[in-house]
Design a protein around this motif. Structure first.
Motif, PDB file in Angstrom:
ATOM      1  N   THR A 175      -6.843 -19.513 -12.479  1.00 13.00           N
ATOM      2  CA  THR A 175      -7.152 -17.937 -12.692  1.00 13.00           C
ATOM      3  C   THR A 175      -6.301 -17.304 -11.515  1.00 13.00           C
ATOM      4  O   THR A 175      -6.470 -17.505 -10.372  1.00 13.00           O
ATOM      5  CB  THR A 175      -8.481 -17.518 -12.965  1.00 13.00           C
ATOM      6  N   THR A 176      -5.451 -16.276 -12.019  1.00  6.30           N
ATOM      7  CA  THR A 176      -4.831 -15.474 -10.824  1.00  6.30           C
ATOM      8  C   THR A 176      -5.001 -14.070 -10.866  1.00  6.30           C
ATOM      9  O   THR A 176      -5.196 -13.392 -11.820  1.00  6.30           O
ATOM     10  CB  THR A 176      -3.348 -15.751 -10.925  1.00  6.30           C
ATOM     11  N   SER A 177      -5.479 -13.552  -9.739  1.00  7.50           N
ATOM     12  CA  SER A 177      -5.755 -11.993  -9.514  1.00  7.50           C
ATOM     13  C   SER A 177      -5.423 -11.508  -8.028  1.00  7.50           C
ATOM     14  O   SER A 177      -5.699 -12.563  -6.975  1.00  7.50           O
ATOM     15  CB  SER A 177      -7.148 -11.735  -9.721  1.00  7.50           C
ATOM     16  N   ASP A 178      -4.890 -10.445  -7.876  1.00 10.02           N
ATOM     17  CA  ASP A 178      -4.722  -9.776  -6.547  1.00 10.02           C
ATOM     18  C   ASP A 178      -5.914  -8.751  -6.730  1.00 10.02           C
ATOM     19  O   ASP A 178      -6.889  -8.624  -7.594  1.00 10.02           O
ATOM     20  CB  ASP A 178      -3.658  -9.170  -6.341  1.00 10.02           C
ATOM     21  N   LEU A 179      -6.409  -8.595  -5.503  1.00  5.99           N
ATOM     22  CA  LEU A 179      -7.568  -7.707  -5.266  1.00  5.99           C
ATOM     23  C   LEU A 179      -7.438  -6.103  -5.227  1.00  5.99           C
ATOM     24  O   LEU A 179      -6.312  -5.733  -5.837  1.00  5.99           O
ATOM     25  CB  LEU A 179      -8.579  -8.036  -4.009  1.00  5.99           C
ATOM     26  N   ASN A 180      -8.063  -5.303  -4.409  1.00 11.04           N
ATOM     27  CA  ASN A 180      -7.672  -4.019  -4.252  1.00 11.04           C
ATOM     28  C   ASN A 180      -6.356  -3.671  -3.869  1.00 11.04           C
ATOM     29  O   ASN A 180      -5.749  -4.334  -2.981  1.00 11.04           O
ATOM     30  CB  ASN A 180      -8.547  -3.493  -3.332  1.00 11.04           C
ATOM     31  N   HIS A 181      -5.646  -2.768  -4.560  1.00 15.14           N
ATOM     32  CA  HIS A 181      -4.309  -2.295  -4.295  1.00 15.14           C
ATOM     33  C   HIS A 181      -4.319  -0.801  -3.657  1.00 15.14           C
ATOM     34  O   HIS A 181      -4.976   0.025  -4.077  1.00 15.14           O
ATOM     35  CB  HIS A 181      -3.665  -2.086  -5.469  1.00 15.14           C
ATOM     36  N   TYR A 182      -3.293  -0.705  -2.759  1.00 15.05           N
ATOM     37  CA  TYR A 182      -2.552   0.495  -2.147  1.00 15.05           C
ATOM     38  C   TYR A 182      -3.689   1.608  -1.715  1.00 15.05           C
ATOM     39  O   TYR A 182      -3.521   2.757  -1.761  1.00 15.05           O
ATOM     40  CB  TYR A 182      -1.782   1.053  -3.190  1.00 15.05           C
ATOM     41  N   GLU A 183      -4.837   0.925  -0.821  1.00 14.84           N
ATOM     42  CA  GLU A 183      -5.444   1.645  -0.258  1.00 14.84           C
ATOM     43  C   GLU A 183      -5.523   1.168   1.298  1.00 14.84           C
ATOM     44  O   GLU A 183      -4.760   0.240   1.535  1.00 14.84           O
ATOM     45  CB  GLU A 183      -6.991   1.835  -0.399  1.00 14.84           C
TER      46      GLU A 183
END
Length: 266
Positions: A175-183
Motif C-alpha cells: 500500500t502506498t501513501s504520503d502523509l501530511n502535505h504542505y504545512e
C-alpha cells in the motif's frame, strides 16, 4: 495492454543503470528478511522518499506476487480501478500483471472496475515497480487505484482484499501513501504522529475520522483504510514503523513539507 511510464525521468531516473543503482542505494536487504502480510511505503520522487521506501524493502522477504494498492490523484477514470492484463513498462523492462490474481480480485470485489484511464498518468503505483523489479525478479502484480474516500466503499474493498489474501497467503499487499502535505515541518510531524499511531493500532475508522477532524492531508487515506480493514480481517498482530521522514530532511525547507512513513505489518 502495455502501460507506458508516466513519470520516468521525473520521479525516478530514466536511465536503466542509474535507476538500478538508485534502487540498490536506497534498499540494501540484510538477511534474514521478515515475512510480511503488508507494507506501507511513500510514493514521492526518489530523492525525497526513496530512502523511506527502501528501508521497508530492505527488511521484508518480497514475494513474486504483489497487489499494489495506490492512489488515484487525478479526477479521471473510475474511483476503484484496476488493470487485469498486460504489463507496465519501466526503464527496467516490463512488469507483467498477474491475470489469475486479478480475476480473483474482480470476483471478490464487485466495486472494482477495469479502467486504464485512472492509471494512465498516476504515479503512486508506478514508482514502486523499479524497486520490485530489482529486488524481486520475476514478479507479477495487480494494480488498484483508489480515488474514493467513501468509508463504506473502502471497507468493502478491504474486506474483498482480505478474502483474496486469505486464499493466497503468499501474496504481499503493498500500500502506498504520503502523509501530511504542505504545512510547516513542526506541524506536519505532529499530525503525522497522530496518523501513524492509528495505523500502528490497526484502527481504520479512527484514522479516517482523525484525518477529517485534524485536517491531515494524507493522500493515501483510502488505500490505508482498505489495507487496515484487510489486515484486521486477516488477524494481523504486529505493525512496525521502520522509518519516518519529511521532505525537509532532504531539502532543508521547513516551511512547506510532505511527510513519509514506511511500515511493515505481519
Amino acid at each position: 495492454m502495455l502501460r507506458l511510464p508516466a513519470v520516468a525521468g521525473r520521479f525516478y531516473p530514466n536511465n536503466p543503470d542509474e535507476l538500478t543503482s538508485a534502487v540498490r542505494e536506497y534498499a540494501r536487504p540484510q538477511p534474514p528478511l521478515e515475512p510480511a502480510k503488508a507494507c506501507l511505503v511513500p510514493h514521492a520522487g526518489y530523492t525525497y522518499s526513496g530512502h523511506v521506501a527502501g528501508a521497508v524493502f530492505s527488511r521484508i522477504a518480497l514475494p513474486t506476487k504483489i497487489i499494489i494498492l495506490g492512489v488515484r490523484h487525478f479526477p479521471r477514470g473510475e474511483s476503484i480501478a484496476t488493470i487485469s492484463n498486460g504489463a507496465w513498462r519501466t526503464p527496467l523492462g516490463d512488469a507483467p500483471i498477474d491475470e489469475t490474481l486479478a480475476s480473483a480480485l474482480h470476483k471478490e470485489c464487485p466495486l472494482l472496475r477495469e479502467d486504464r484511464v485512472a492509471h494512465s498518468t498516476e504515479h503512486s503505483i508506478e514508482v514502486q515497480l523499479p524497486f520490485l523489479q530489482v529486488l524481486s525478479p520475476g514478479l507479477a502484480f495487480v494494480p488498484i487505484a483508489l480515488g474514493t474516500v467513501r468509508y463504506d466503499d473502502l471497507v468493502a474493498v478491504g474486506a474483498a482484499l482480505a478474502r483474496v489474501l486469505a486464499a493466497s497467503p503468499e501474496v504481499l499487499l503493498l500500500t502506498t501513501s504520503d502523509l501530511n502535505h504542505y504545512e510547516n515541518d513542526a506541524t506536519t510531524r505532529v499530525k503525522d504522529k497522530k496518523a501513524i499511531d492509528q495505523i500502528l493500532a490497526f484502527n481504520p475508522r479512527a484514522l479516517y475520522d482523525l484525518c477529517a477532524s485534524e485536517n491531515i492531508s494524507m493522500c493515501g487515506l483510502g488505500p490505508t483504510v482498505a489495507m487496515l480493514t484487510a489486515l484486521r480481517a486477516l488477524n494481523a498482530k504486529q505493525a512496525t514503523l521502520v522509518r519516518y521522514a519529511t521532505s525537509a530532511d532532504v531539502s532543508g525547507d521547513t516551511s512547506s513539507v510532505v511527510g513519509y512513513a514506511g511500515l511493515i505489518f505481519s
